[in-house]
Design a protein around this motif. Sequence first.
Motif, mmCIF file in Angstrom:
data_model
loop_
_atom_site.group_PDB
_atom_site.id
_atom_site.type_symbol
_atom_site.label_atom_id
_atom_site.label_comp_id
_atom_site.label_asym_id
_atom_site.label_seq_id
_atom_site.Cartn_x
_atom_site.Cartn_y
_atom_site.Cartn_z
ATOM 1 N N SER A 43 0.827 -1.209 0.000
ATOM 2 C CA SER A 43 0.000 0.000 0.000
ATOM 3 C C SER A 43 0.860 1.256 0.000
ATOM 4 N N VAL A 44 1.933 1.229 0.788
ATOM 5 C CA VAL A 44 2.830 2.387 0.851
ATOM 6 C C VAL A 44 3.617 2.529 -0.456
ATOM 7 N N ALA A 45 4.154 1.390 -0.919
ATOM 8 C CA ALA A 45 4.975 1.422 -2.131
ATOM 9 C C ALA A 45 4.163 1.832 -3.348
ATOM 10 N N GLN A 46 2.874 1.454 -3.386
ATOM 11 C CA GLN A 46 2.061 1.803 -4.545
ATOM 12 C C GLN A 46 1.862 3.316 -4.652
ATOM 13 N N TYR A 47 1.826 3.947 -3.515
ATOM 14 C CA TYR A 47 1.662 5.404 -3.498
ATOM 15 C C TYR A 47 2.801 6.078 -4.273
ATOM 16 N N TYR A 48 3.977 5.443 -4.227
ATOM 17 C CA TYR A 48 5.144 6.008 -4.916
ATOM 18 C C TYR A 48 5.384 5.336 -6.274
ATOM 19 N N GLY A 49 4.434 4.435 -6.673
ATOM 20 C CA GLY A 49 4.540 3.795 -7.977
ATOM 21 C C GLY A 49 5.421 2.572 -8.022
ATOM 22 N N TYR A 50 5.775 1.995 -6.847
ATOM 23 C CA TYR A 50 6.626 0.799 -6.813
ATOM 24 C C TYR A 50 5.917 -0.392 -6.168
ATOM 25 N N GLY A 51 4.603 -0.332 -6.102
ATOM 26 C CA GLY A 51 3.852 -1.422 -5.464
ATOM 27 C C GLY A 51 4.005 -2.753 -6.179
ATOM 28 N N TYR A 52 4.260 -2.710 -7.505
ATOM 29 C CA TYR A 52 4.366 -3.955 -8.267
ATOM 30 C C TYR A 52 5.515 -4.828 -7.757
ATOM 31 N N ILE A 53 6.550 -4.212 -7.179
ATOM 32 C CA ILE A 53 7.681 -4.985 -6.651
ATOM 33 C C ILE A 53 7.217 -5.835 -5.466
ATOM 34 N N ILE A 54 6.489 -5.199 -4.542
ATOM 35 C CA ILE A 54 5.959 -5.934 -3.385
ATOM 36 C C ILE A 54 4.951 -6.974 -3.848
ATOM 37 N N HIS A 55 4.152 -6.612 -4.879
ATOM 38 C CA HIS A 55 3.166 -7.580 -5.385
ATOM 39 C C HIS A 55 3.852 -8.838 -5.898
ATOM 40 N N LEU A 56 4.925 -8.674 -6.639
ATOM 41 C CA LEU A 56 5.630 -9.841 -7.174
ATOM 42 C C LEU A 56 6.188 -10.714 -6.051
ATOM 43 N N ILE A 57 6.645 -10.074 -4.960
ATOM 44 C CA ILE A 57 7.127 -10.834 -3.798
ATOM 45 C C ILE A 57 5.963 -11.602 -3.171
ATOM 46 N N LEU A 58 4.806 -10.921 -3.029
ATOM 47 C CA LEU A 58 3.618 -11.574 -2.476
ATOM 48 C C LEU A 58 3.167 -12.726 -3.362
ATOM 49 N N ALA A 59 3.107 -12.483 -4.674
ATOM 50 C CA ALA A 59 2.656 -13.513 -5.612
ATOM 51 C C ALA A 59 3.572 -14.726 -5.561
ATOM 52 N N LEU A 60 4.875 -14.470 -5.501
ATOM 53 C CA LEU A 60 5.842 -15.566 -5.431
ATOM 54 C C LEU A 60 5.697 -16.344 -4.120
ATOM 55 N N SER A 61 5.507 -15.625 -3.028
ATOM 56 C CA SER A 61 5.396 -16.263 -1.704
ATOM 57 C C SER A 61 4.157 -17.141 -1.619
#
Length: 455
Positions: free
Chosen positions: A154-172
């Motif tokens: 949620s925080v990272a998406q505000y700055y336009g980098y949420g997709y990085i955390i999403h990929l970590i979540l998706a992989l996990s």
Amino acid sequence: MHMKNKLLTFVLLGLLVAGFAGVAIQFGLSSFGINTLPNLAVGSVYIAVIGLLFFVLIVEIVSTFKIEDSTFHTALLAVCLIGLCLFSTDMQLFLLNFDIKISELSFGILSELCFLLITGGCCWYIMFLYNLSINRKRIFAAVGSIIILFIGYSVAQYYGYGYIIHLILALSISTMFYLILHKVEKNNKIGLTTYISAALFCFSVGMQNVNALTYNGLFAPVLGVSLVYAVLSLAMFAIVYLMFTINTDTIAVTKSKESESFKTKALSGQIKPHFIFNSLEAIRALYHEDVATGDKAMNLLSDFLRKSINSFDNDLIPFETELDNIFNYTEFRNLKRQNKIEVMFNIDYTDFSVPPFSIQPFVENALKYSGVDEMENGTIIISSYKKDNYVIVEIIDNGKGFDVSKIPENSHGIRNAFGRFSSTLGIVPEIKSTLGSGTHVKIKINLNKEKENKK
């Protein structure tokens, strides 16, 4: 190819094809500015798909109140899938037809939440299908990690980098899903429902990959990509729902037949014609010797027969009732014999239930095969105590022992007791017997399982 390798190939290909083919297509189309404008017709089809999911959800909610075997797990999947579709890129484009503009930040966070819920729901559903259990500490650790990552998204998406955390979540969560499937593969034969559920999981990953990358500004939304995933997910969900319903009905019918069969066999095993005939003959002889003893024997027999018939109306009865049955049975046997059998009750815990006449056959077994009644000081000790979340019931005798593997085929009492414990509580009693030392029967009952079956 080994089944394990097939399963691994299936999951990996599913994630790659469903998850990243859509991303590649969207990236290619958006690079040329194709199909990025709102379209009412496509959006209407998308709404129709969501409507079908909502209709299925209503049916499931009604089913939950109408039938005993609730469809709660598939209802949860329907809710999460509806949420994922509602907050997809196609829905955002559709709303623009009505001048409704919702920020990509809000849509991105909500779609990620629904993605985590539906993929987590798929994991839970597979565990439910195969009755898998996972250590609570591990569950809390996994859930806690996902919550922390979601906050980070949620925080990272505000700055336009949420997709990085999403990929970590998706992989996990994909890794966790595969480990669950791997555990299923080790212990069970994987059914078609599981493969369809895995496909639903993969399509959900694919849709959210597109959503996350779009909402974080990597490329413009492409009309129709989410719709394709939504239609495929709806098809997979419909198959899962139908197969779950059919499987539940089949299990219910089978369990009902097994229950009736066990009741009939158990009742016939306890109240055999020759048992009644021999008992009446013994009572007649006792009346010739002593009227009071004859009366006592008749009362014990009538009480035993009455409880035998009444108890089989229930799958489970209080443990104390079973103890009463054992007491009446052994008292009646002692009236007819010179060598009295001493039954000692070492009872520390009674707040649980057992199948009717499921303990008594083991007492009868001590008399028939272990030869307790042939001993001068024959003793049977019945114990119960609680350990952690289990209650342990033990039947120990000081007879001559016997070869457990040579229990006669016509010993219906023991076999029916095993069957009733297995069908109602999912357990198998342990019998250990040593020649010259006696027999030890141990029954370990999971209190959670027992409470579920009492409801």
